[in-house]
Motif scaffolding. Structure first.
Motif, PDB file in Angstrom:
ATOM      1  N   THR A 139       6.770  14.835  10.462  1.00  0.00           N
ATOM      2  CA  THR A 139       8.022  15.812  10.605  1.00  0.00           C
ATOM      3  C   THR A 139       7.341  17.054  10.936  1.00  0.00           C
ATOM      4  N   ASP A 140       7.625  18.005  10.129  1.00  0.00           N
ATOM      5  CA  ASP A 140       7.085  19.372  10.244  1.00  0.00           C
ATOM      6  C   ASP A 140       5.996  19.758   9.536  1.00  0.00           C
ATOM      7  N   THR A 141       5.345  18.884   8.666  1.00  0.00           N
ATOM      8  CA  THR A 141       4.504  19.113   7.724  1.00  0.00           C
ATOM      9  C   THR A 141       3.224  18.364   7.860  1.00  0.00           C
ATOM     10  N   MET A 142       1.872  18.870   7.947  1.00  0.00           N
ATOM     11  CA  MET A 142       0.547  18.341   7.967  1.00  0.00           C
ATOM     12  C   MET A 142      -0.047  18.296   6.645  1.00  0.00           C
ATOM     13  N   LEU A 143      -0.018  17.093   5.872  1.00  0.00           N
ATOM     14  CA  LEU A 143      -0.802  17.135   4.648  1.00  0.00           C
ATOM     15  C   LEU A 143      -2.259  16.752   4.709  1.00  0.00           C
ATOM     16  N   PRO A 144      -3.158  17.037   3.854  1.00  0.00           N
ATOM     17  CA  PRO A 144      -4.357  16.683   4.016  1.00  0.00           C
ATOM     18  C   PRO A 144      -4.643  15.250   4.122  1.00  0.00           C
ATOM     19  N   PHE A 145      -5.365  14.595   4.803  1.00  0.00           N
ATOM     20  CA  PHE A 145      -5.787  13.066   5.309  1.00  0.00           C
ATOM     21  C   PHE A 145      -4.807  12.826   6.291  1.00  0.00           C
ATOM     22  N   MET A 146      -3.877  13.488   6.679  1.00  0.00           N
ATOM     23  CA  MET A 146      -2.893  13.200   7.796  1.00  0.00           C
ATOM     24  C   MET A 146      -3.737  13.512   9.075  1.00  0.00           C
ATOM     25  N   LYS A 147      -3.224  12.954  10.259  1.00  0.00           N
ATOM     26  CA  LYS A 147      -3.861  12.989  11.612  1.00  0.00           C
ATOM     27  C   LYS A 147      -2.872  14.003  12.392  1.00  0.00           C
ATOM     28  N   LEU A 148      -3.439  14.558  13.209  1.00  0.00           N
ATOM     29  CA  LEU A 148      -2.951  15.352  14.276  1.00  0.00           C
ATOM     30  C   LEU A 148      -3.598  15.072  15.644  1.00  0.00           C
ATOM     31  N   VAL A 196       8.081  -8.702   9.021  1.00  0.00           N
ATOM     32  CA  VAL A 196       6.886  -9.507   8.607  1.00  0.00           C
ATOM     33  C   VAL A 196       7.419 -10.966   8.504  1.00  0.00           C
ATOM     34  N   HIS A 197       6.314 -11.644   8.767  1.00  0.00           N
ATOM     35  CA  HIS A 197       6.521 -13.179   8.577  1.00  0.00           C
ATOM     36  C   HIS A 197       7.163 -13.436   6.978  1.00  0.00           C
ATOM     37  N   ASN A 198       6.259 -13.108   6.078  1.00  0.00           N
ATOM     38  CA  ASN A 198       6.822 -13.479   4.648  1.00  0.00           C
ATOM     39  C   ASN A 198       7.607 -12.272   4.095  1.00  0.00           C
ATOM     40  N   THR A 199       8.996 -12.391   4.078  1.00  0.00           N
ATOM     41  CA  THR A 199       9.720 -11.143   3.700  1.00  0.00           C
ATOM     42  C   THR A 199       9.629 -10.916   2.293  1.00  0.00           C
ATOM     43  N   ASN A 200       9.347 -11.990   1.466  1.00  0.00           N
ATOM     44  CA  ASN A 200       9.127 -11.752  -0.244  1.00  0.00           C
ATOM     45  C   ASN A 200       8.101 -10.984  -0.689  1.00  0.00           C
ATOM     46  N   THR A 201       7.002 -10.729   0.056  1.00  0.00           N
ATOM     47  CA  THR A 201       5.861  -9.912  -0.213  1.00  0.00           C
ATOM     48  C   THR A 201       5.860  -8.372   0.150  1.00  0.00           C
ATOM     49  N   SER A 202       6.941  -8.220   0.892  1.00  0.00           N
ATOM     50  CA  SER A 202       6.766  -6.745   1.311  1.00  0.00           C
ATOM     51  C   SER A 202       7.112  -5.785   0.040  1.00  0.00           C
ATOM     52  N   MET A 203       6.602  -4.525  -0.035  1.00  0.00           N
ATOM     53  CA  MET A 203       6.883  -3.479  -0.617  1.00  0.00           C
ATOM     54  C   MET A 203       6.484  -1.992  -0.449  1.00  0.00           C
ATOM     55  N   ALA A 204       7.192  -1.163  -0.662  1.00  0.00           N
ATOM     56  CA  ALA A 204       6.982   0.103  -0.380  1.00  0.00           C
ATOM     57  C   ALA A 204       6.491   0.868  -1.503  1.00  0.00           C
ATOM     58  N   LYS A 205       5.465   1.917  -1.274  1.00  0.00           N
ATOM     59  CA  LYS A 205       5.069   2.629  -2.443  1.00  0.00           C
ATOM     60  C   LYS A 205       4.640   4.027  -1.852  1.00  0.00           C
ATOM     61  N   LEU A 206       4.423   4.882  -2.797  1.00  0.00           N
ATOM     62  CA  LEU A 206       4.032   6.432  -2.370  1.00  0.00           C
ATOM     63  C   LEU A 206       2.781   6.484  -3.039  1.00  0.00           C
ATOM     64  N   LEU A 207       1.815   6.935  -1.858  1.00  0.00           N
ATOM     65  CA  LEU A 207       0.564   7.083  -2.434  1.00  0.00           C
ATOM     66  C   LEU A 207       0.248   8.572  -2.778  1.00  0.00           C
ATOM     67  N   ASN A 208      -0.807   8.740  -3.693  1.00  0.00           N
ATOM     68  CA  ASN A 208      -0.986  10.258  -4.088  1.00  0.00           C
ATOM     69  C   ASN A 208      -1.251  11.288  -3.343  1.00  0.00           C
ATOM     70  N   VAL A 209      -1.332  10.952  -1.823  1.00  0.00           N
ATOM     71  CA  VAL A 209      -1.700  12.048  -0.625  1.00  0.00           C
ATOM     72  C   VAL A 209      -0.445  12.131  -0.403  1.00  0.00           C
ATOM     73  N   GLY A 210       0.843  11.633  -0.489  1.00  0.00           N
ATOM     74  CA  GLY A 210       2.031  11.822   0.053  1.00  0.00           C
ATOM     75  C   GLY A 210       2.432  11.061   1.188  1.00  0.00           C
ATOM     76  N   ASN A 211       1.670   9.946   1.302  1.00  0.00           N
ATOM     77  CA  ASN A 211       2.066   8.999   2.252  1.00  0.00           C
ATOM     78  C   ASN A 211       2.832   7.633   1.747  1.00  0.00           C
ATOM     79  N   LEU A 212       4.100   7.491   2.284  1.00  0.00           N
ATOM     80  CA  LEU A 212       5.080   6.487   2.097  1.00  0.00           C
ATOM     81  C   LEU A 212       4.514   5.394   2.766  1.00  0.00           C
ATOM     82  N   VAL A 213       3.949   3.966   2.250  1.00  0.00           N
ATOM     83  CA  VAL A 213       3.483   3.120   2.867  1.00  0.00           C
ATOM     84  C   VAL A 213       4.314   1.638   2.544  1.00  0.00           C
ATOM     85  N   LEU A 214       4.192   0.903   3.585  1.00  0.00           N
ATOM     86  CA  LEU A 214       5.138  -0.317   3.407  1.00  0.00           C
ATOM     87  C   LEU A 214       3.934  -1.511   3.463  1.00  0.00           C
TER      88      LEU A 214
END
Length: 447
Positions: free
Chosen positions: A161-170, A124-142
């Motif tokens: 990987t090997d598992t499809m959780l609710p709200f994921m896409k296949l 990203v352009h502004n590296t100081n504003t990046s953060m990662a968090k884990l959502l309640n649906v099991g999605n790790l987001v940057l």
């Protein structure tokens, strides 16, 4: 202070010191976010807001290798649903760190910080504003966070990987080429990329497949408007998920929304090549299977060869039967219960302009639709006429059974990988010659 008092106080101090030293010192830290200034080290965990999921380092049973993964935080039996460095573990090494680097990307490294073991491969352009968090649906987001909004840079849901959780896409994004596919672990002790994949094949009329390499092992079939043709357990009202299937010029995807967020449900493909849908039951303290496939002989792809179908209802009989108007391609092999050669049209059977018609196969799993044709908006009656006018059309049915039989699905060649169910499935109409048509009409009337 006399000697006895001094001795007593020193003894108390010594015992207190020993007790304090005996208390284990936990360096484990529970994080809400990962930032450039707050990395996740081995022993730390990143938890979702409601504590439903956790991300951290783990080792599978019978292994000392370390992986970054996501698991259910409220399930006592550790159940990993996503692995970052599945093919590049830290070997007998607890020095791993997951952090946001100088380019604003998410990377995993061990002792050698110049050689990442895994990365989200973004910047990203502004590296100081990046953060990662884990959502309640099991999605790790940057995220790229600024004063007004949070912009999504990367998410683990796009790299299952090997598992499809609710709200994921296949499925497949036809525009970007992004493919959401499930891939098994190598073994229970090794989450590396295995041999089995679950995917949606977009060719012809899209359908759900389980492949061994590139070879189909089981076919879930096309979407019928209510379920996959080969997964009768999905039929409402028993199904616990709200299913959305989209097939348009931009994408072909399926997503599952959980109807009750207190229920933990997952679909996964295991290392033996079986797809499971299971739910967690607190009372039994175990995962309880809702459905799995393949679960019987008739589930194996192409079990009865071209133009044959599999009927498991009578265990005393050979489960393979030729479609009406067809006969075994090799009668001898058929007697030996080898149906791999399938069935061929009966001799002297004329199916073009000679009084031919269609025989209904009830409760069927539809044949492979990889080369089938679909025309939405046609009624079942109109679909029959379309197929009847085309001498190469071998079968037809409704494309969407949820809208009173809307849409026309036709086949123009061999009918492959069919089976029947006792109380589910669709009606398939197979083209037959006049003699077979008369016989089936008489048989149906007398029966």
């Amino acid at each position: 202070m006399n000697f006895s008092e001094s001795f007593f106080l020193n003894t108390i101090l010594l015992i207190t010191t020993i007790l304090i030293l005996a208390i284990p010192c936990c360096t484990c830290t529970s994080l809400n976010t990962i930032t450039p200034d707050q990395p996740l080290k081995d022993g730390d965990v990143l938890v979702s807001t409601r504590n439903t999921f956790a991300l951290g380092f783990f080792s599978p049973s019978n292994s000392n290798n370390r992986y970054i993964g996501i698991w259910y935080n409220k399930v006592p039996q550790q159940t990993v649903v996503w692995v970052a460095n599945r093919d590049n573990p830290l070997i007998n090494d607890t020095s791993g760190v997951l952090t946001v680097n100088g380019q604003g990307g998410l990377i995993l490294h061990g002792r050698n910080r110049n050689s990442p073991l895994w990365s989200a491969n973004v910047s990203v352009h502004n590296t100081n504003t990046s953060m990662a968090k884990l959502l309640n649906v099991g999605n790790l987001v940057l995220l790229d966070q600024n004063n007004t909004a949070q912009n999504l840079i990367w998410q683990s849901f796009d790299h299952p990987t090997d598992t499809m959780l609710p709200f994921m896409k296949l499925g497949l994004n036809r525009v970007s080429g992004l493919d959401w596919v499930l891939t098994s672990w190598k073994s229970k002790d090794d989450p590396g990329t295995g041999n089995y994949t679950c995917l949606i094949d977009p060719n012809g009329y899209p359908q759900f497949f389980l492949n061994l390499g590139r070879v189909p092992k089981w076919r879930g079939g096309p979407w019928t408007g209510l379920r996959w043709s080969g997964v009768p357990e999905m039929a409402p009202p028993k199904f616990i998920l709200n299913v959305s299937f989209v097939n348009d010029p931009d994408q072909v995807i399926i997503t599952y929304g959980i109807l009750n967020d207190s229920i933990f449900s997952r679909m996964m493909v295991d290392e033996s090549g079986t797809v499971h849908r299971s739910t967690w039951q607190d009372g039994a303290r175990q995962w309880v299977e809702f459905w799995s496939a393949p679960s019987e002989w008739c589930d194996n792809y192409g079990r009865c060869g071209p133009n044959g179908y599999c009927d498991p209802s009578d265990a005393s009989k050979f489960e393979c039967t030729c479609l009406p108007g067809f006969q075994p391609g090799s009668p001898r092999n058929w007697e030996l219960r080898d149906a791999s050669g399938g069935c061929v049209r009966k001799r002297d059977a004329h199916v073009c302009g000679n009084g031919e018609g269609f025989v209904k196969i009830a409760h069927a799993k539809l044949p492979d639709t990889s080369v089938a044709r679909v025309e939405m908006g046609l009624s079942l009656r109109a679909c029959e006429q379309v197929c009847l006018k085309d001498c190469n059309c071998t079968a037809y049915t409704s494309a969407n059974e949820s809208r009173d039989g809307d849409g026309c699905l036709t086949w123009h060649g061999d009918l492959v990988d069919m089976r029947t169910y006792s109380g589910a499935g669709q009606d398939l109409y197979v083209r037959v010659d006049a003699i077979t048509l008369d016989y089936n009409q008489l048989f149906s009337y007398t029966r």
